[in-house]
Design a protein around this motif. Structure first.
Motif, PDB file in Angstrom:
ATOM      1  N   THR A 104       0.833  -1.198   0.000  1.00 44.34           N
ATOM      2  CA  THR A 104       0.000   0.000   0.000  1.00 44.34           C
ATOM      3  C   THR A 104       0.869   1.250   0.000  1.00 44.34           C
ATOM      4  OG1 THR A 104      -0.155  -0.019   2.415  1.00 44.34           O
ATOM      5  CG2 THR A 104      -1.868  -1.191   1.181  1.00 44.34           C
ATOM      6  N   ARG A 105       0.287   2.379  -0.364  1.00 47.88           N
ATOM      7  CA  ARG A 105       1.013   3.650  -0.459  1.00 47.88           C
ATOM      8  C   ARG A 105       0.445   4.686   0.498  1.00 47.88           C
ATOM      9  NH1 ARG A 105       5.611   2.127  -2.797  1.00 47.88           N
ATOM     10  NH2 ARG A 105       5.229   0.933  -4.713  1.00 47.88           N
ATOM     11  N   CYS A 106      -0.094   4.221   1.630  1.00 49.23           N
ATOM     12  CA  CYS A 106      -0.752   5.159   2.548  1.00 49.23           C
ATOM     13  C   CYS A 106       0.258   6.074   3.236  1.00 49.23           C
ATOM     14  CB  CYS A 106      -1.553   4.382   3.591  1.00 49.23           C
ATOM     15  SG  CYS A 106      -2.891   3.378   2.876  1.00 49.23           S
ATOM     16  N   LEU A 107       1.424   5.560   3.599  1.00 54.29           N
ATOM     17  CA  LEU A 107       2.431   6.350   4.301  1.00 54.29           C
ATOM     18  C   LEU A 107       3.641   6.654   3.441  1.00 54.29           C
ATOM     19  CD1 LEU A 107       2.366   4.653   7.818  1.00 54.29           C
ATOM     20  CD2 LEU A 107       1.199   6.721   7.072  1.00 54.29           C
ATOM     21  N   GLY A 108       3.523   6.504   2.156  1.00 60.18           N
ATOM     22  CA  GLY A 108       4.639   6.809   1.260  1.00 60.18           C
ATOM     23  C   GLY A 108       5.759   5.803   1.391  1.00 60.18           C
ATOM     24  N   ASP A 109       6.980   6.299   1.586  1.00 62.84           N
ATOM     25  CA  ASP A 109       8.171   5.454   1.655  1.00 62.84           C
ATOM     26  C   ASP A 109       8.638   5.212   3.086  1.00 62.84           C
ATOM     27  OD1 ASP A 109       8.239   5.315  -1.115  1.00 62.84           O
ATOM     28  OD2 ASP A 109       9.509   7.103  -1.305  1.00 62.84           O
ATOM     29  N   ALA A 110       7.780   5.434   4.057  1.00 58.96           N
ATOM     30  CA  ALA A 110       8.145   5.200   5.462  1.00 58.96           C
ATOM     31  C   ALA A 110       8.044   3.713   5.766  1.00 58.96           C
ATOM     32  CB  ALA A 110       7.252   6.015   6.389  1.00 58.96           C
ATOM     33  N   HIS A 111       9.011   2.952   5.302  1.00 58.58           N
ATOM     34  CA  HIS A 111       8.951   1.494   5.416  1.00 58.58           C
ATOM     35  C   HIS A 111       8.996   1.034   6.873  1.00 58.58           C
ATOM     36  CE1 HIS A 111       9.263   1.090   1.090  1.00 58.58           C
ATOM     37  NE2 HIS A 111      10.358   1.855   1.093  1.00 58.58           N
ATOM     38  N   GLU A 112       9.836   1.667   7.687  1.00 57.80           N
ATOM     39  CA  GLU A 112       9.951   1.237   9.073  1.00 57.80           C
ATOM     40  C   GLU A 112       8.664   1.519   9.851  1.00 57.80           C
ATOM     41  OE1 GLU A 112      11.401  -0.619  12.267  1.00 57.80           O
ATOM     42  OE2 GLU A 112      12.300  -0.552  10.259  1.00 57.80           O
ATOM     43  N   SER A 113       8.050   2.649   9.602  1.00 62.65           N
ATOM     44  CA  SER A 113       6.782   2.963  10.276  1.00 62.65           C
ATOM     45  C   SER A 113       5.675   2.015   9.844  1.00 62.65           C
ATOM     46  CB  SER A 113       6.378   4.410   9.979  1.00 62.65           C
ATOM     47  OG  SER A 113       7.359   5.313  10.444  1.00 62.65           O
ATOM     48  N   LYS A 114       5.642   1.668   8.559  1.00 63.98           N
ATOM     49  CA  LYS A 114       4.636   0.736   8.067  1.00 63.98           C
ATOM     50  C   LYS A 114       4.832  -0.651   8.675  1.00 63.98           C
ATOM     51  CE  LYS A 114       3.879   0.908   3.570  1.00 63.98           C
ATOM     52  NZ  LYS A 114       2.467   1.287   3.410  1.00 63.98           N
ATOM     53  N   ALA A 115       6.085  -1.086   8.751  1.00 61.98           N
ATOM     54  CA  ALA A 115       6.357  -2.397   9.343  1.00 61.98           C
ATOM     55  C   ALA A 115       5.984  -2.417  10.823  1.00 61.98           C
ATOM     56  CB  ALA A 115       7.829  -2.757   9.160  1.00 61.98           C
ATOM     57  N   ARG A 116       6.214  -1.317  11.510  1.00 61.09           N
ATOM     58  CA  ARG A 116       5.850  -1.248  12.924  1.00 61.09           C
ATOM     59  C   ARG A 116       4.330  -1.319  13.110  1.00 61.09           C
ATOM     60  NH1 ARG A 116       8.032   3.236  13.877  1.00 61.09           N
ATOM     61  NH2 ARG A 116      10.113   2.404  14.282  1.00 61.09           N
ATOM     62  N   MET A 117       3.590  -0.676  12.238  1.00 62.70           N
ATOM     63  CA  MET A 117       2.135  -0.736  12.318  1.00 62.70           C
ATOM     64  C   MET A 117       1.617  -2.151  12.084  1.00 62.70           C
ATOM     65  SD  MET A 117       0.959   2.776  10.411  1.00 62.70           S
ATOM     66  CE  MET A 117      -0.754   2.389  10.687  1.00 62.70           C
ATOM     67  N   VAL A 118       2.237  -2.860  11.140  1.00 58.87           N
ATOM     68  CA  VAL A 118       1.821  -4.246  10.871  1.00 58.87           C
ATOM     69  C   VAL A 118       2.131  -5.137  12.063  1.00 58.87           C
ATOM     70  CG1 VAL A 118       2.182  -6.222   9.370  1.00 58.87           C
ATOM     71  CG2 VAL A 118       2.053  -3.949   8.385  1.00 58.87           C
ATOM     72  N   ARG A 119       3.257  -4.921  12.704  1.00 62.95           N
ATOM     73  CA  ARG A 119       3.592  -5.723  13.878  1.00 62.95           C
ATOM     74  C   ARG A 119       2.607  -5.467  15.027  1.00 62.95           C
ATOM     75  NH1 ARG A 119       9.051  -4.674  12.150  1.00 62.95           N
ATOM     76  NH2 ARG A 119       9.198  -2.852  13.509  1.00 62.95           N
ATOM     77  N   VAL A 120       2.211  -4.221  15.198  1.00 62.33           N
ATOM     78  CA  VAL A 120       1.227  -3.913  16.234  1.00 62.33           C
ATOM     79  C   VAL A 120      -0.104  -4.599  15.929  1.00 62.33           C
ATOM     80  CG1 VAL A 120      -0.134  -2.048  17.257  1.00 62.33           C
ATOM     81  CG2 VAL A 120       2.316  -1.746  16.911  1.00 62.33           C
ATOM     82  N   SER A 121      -0.533  -4.555  14.672  1.00 62.69           N
ATOM     83  CA  SER A 121      -1.786  -5.221  14.293  1.00 62.69           C
ATOM     84  C   SER A 121      -1.684  -6.732  14.476  1.00 62.69           C
ATOM     85  CB  SER A 121      -2.144  -4.884  12.851  1.00 62.69           C
ATOM     86  OG  SER A 121      -1.188  -5.419  11.948  1.00 62.69           O
ATOM     87  N   ALA A 122      -0.506  -7.305  14.219  1.00 59.94           N
ATOM     88  CA  ALA A 122      -0.336  -8.745  14.427  1.00 59.94           C
ATOM     89  C   ALA A 122      -0.481  -9.108  15.901  1.00 59.94           C
ATOM     90  CB  ALA A 122       1.029  -9.183  13.899  1.00 59.94           C
ATOM     91  N   VAL A 123       0.080  -8.287  16.777  1.00 57.77           N
ATOM     92  CA  VAL A 123      -0.069  -8.528  18.217  1.00 57.77           C
ATOM     93  C   VAL A 123      -1.534  -8.414  18.634  1.00 57.77           C
ATOM     94  CG1 VAL A 123       0.557  -7.666  20.499  1.00 57.77           C
ATOM     95  CG2 VAL A 123       2.291  -7.812  18.719  1.00 57.77           C
ATOM     96  N   LEU A 124      -2.257  -7.463  18.049  1.00 59.30           N
ATOM     97  CA  LEU A 124      -3.685  -7.330  18.361  1.00 59.30           C
ATOM     98  C   LEU A 124      -4.463  -8.564  17.920  1.00 59.30           C
ATOM     99  CD1 LEU A 124      -4.371  -3.586  17.427  1.00 59.30           C
ATOM    100  CD2 LEU A 124      -4.114  -4.587  19.704  1.00 59.30           C
ATOM    101  N   PHE A 125      -4.120  -9.124  16.771  1.00 68.83           N
ATOM    102  CA  PHE A 125      -4.780 -10.357  16.330  1.00 68.83           C
ATOM    103  C   PHE A 125      -4.479 -11.516  17.279  1.00 68.83           C
ATOM    104  CE2 PHE A 125      -5.039  -8.497  11.909  1.00 68.83           C
ATOM    105  CZ  PHE A 125      -6.413  -8.550  11.833  1.00 68.83           C
ATOM    106  N   LEU A 126      -3.253 -11.594  17.764  1.00 71.06           N
ATOM    107  CA  LEU A 126      -2.906 -12.662  18.704  1.00 71.06           C
ATOM    108  C   LEU A 126      -3.668 -12.504  20.021  1.00 71.06           C
ATOM    109  CD1 LEU A 126       0.957 -12.883  18.124  1.00 71.06           C
ATOM    110  CD2 LEU A 126      -0.809 -14.401  17.231  1.00 71.06           C
TER     111      LEU A 126
END
Length: 217
Positions: A104-126
């Motif tokens: 997705t292109r929601c946050l542009g090229d902020a790869h580290e911020s995007k990866a951090r958001m995905v990790r937080v969502s993964a913890v929420l799913f767990l």
């Protein structure tokens, strides 16, 4: 770098678990009763869920929502609250994971911020999987305990409904989806060696820059 295929696969599994979790939460198929005395009546079956009860008799199904939630037992109210909490955590995790996906292109090229958001969502799913597993296992334990208790009258004995089996499948989908989503957004273990590091090999200087020009007088 995040793995897009793992992220998408984990998100799809988690969303599927969330969708089936909503079905399990509202379905009246948690407990089923078909025993009256020592005989089995196939013409009348009582179904009980977290929000309603249904009576199936001669092919006709009549459902009724519980008159008062406060009149239910404390265990039933706790199961309600945990299921709702689990679904709300999934509702919060889905937009976070969609925004943080690498594709997705929601946050542009902020790869580290995007990866951090995905990790937080993964913890929420767990966490959602854990909160959903507790009421399913507790309800199954109470049903089995009362079924083999001789002090419980036969008309009040219940059996495991199909919603409980589906609930265990929902928990597995949430767990696997959250784990795969987290692995897909994990940072690499060994960082790349910088070009100007101590042990790095930079491009050799050109001959014209390494050798001074000779000046002839």
């Amino acid at each position: 770098m995040a793995n897009t295929s793992l992220q998408v696969m984990g998100l799809m599994l988690a969303i599927a678990g969330w969708a089936f979790g909503i079905l399990v939460c509202v379905a009246p198929w948690w407990r089923v009763s078909a025993f009256v005395g020592d005989e089995l009546l196939v013409s009348q079956v009582l179904w009980e869920g977290l929000w309603m009860t249904c009576l199936s008799q001669w092919g006709r199904l009549q459902c009724k929502v519980y008159d008062s939630g406060l009149a239910l037992s404390s265990s039933a109210q706790t199961c309600r609250g945990l299921c709702v909490l689990s679904l709300l955590l999934c509702l919060l995790a889905v937009p976070l994971s969609v925004v943080g996906l690498k594709c997705t292109r929601c946050l542009g090229d902020a790869h580290e911020s995007k990866a951090r958001m995905v990790r937080v969502s993964a913890v929420l799913f767990l966490l959602a999987a854990f909160f959903f597993l507790v009421p399913v296992c507790w309800t199954a334990y109470v049903i089995i305990r009362d079924f083999y208790d001789p002090n419980v009258a036969a008309p009040f004995k219940r059996e495991l409904g199909p919603a409980l089996y589906l609930g265990w499948g929902v928990t597995v989908m949430m767990l696997v989806g959250g784990a795969v989503l987290y692995l897909g957004s994990a940072s690499p273990g060994v960082p790349a060696v910088p070009v100007f590091g101590r042990g790095g090999k930079a491009n050799p200087p050109s001959t014209a820059e390494s050798k001074p020009e000779k000046v002839f007088v």
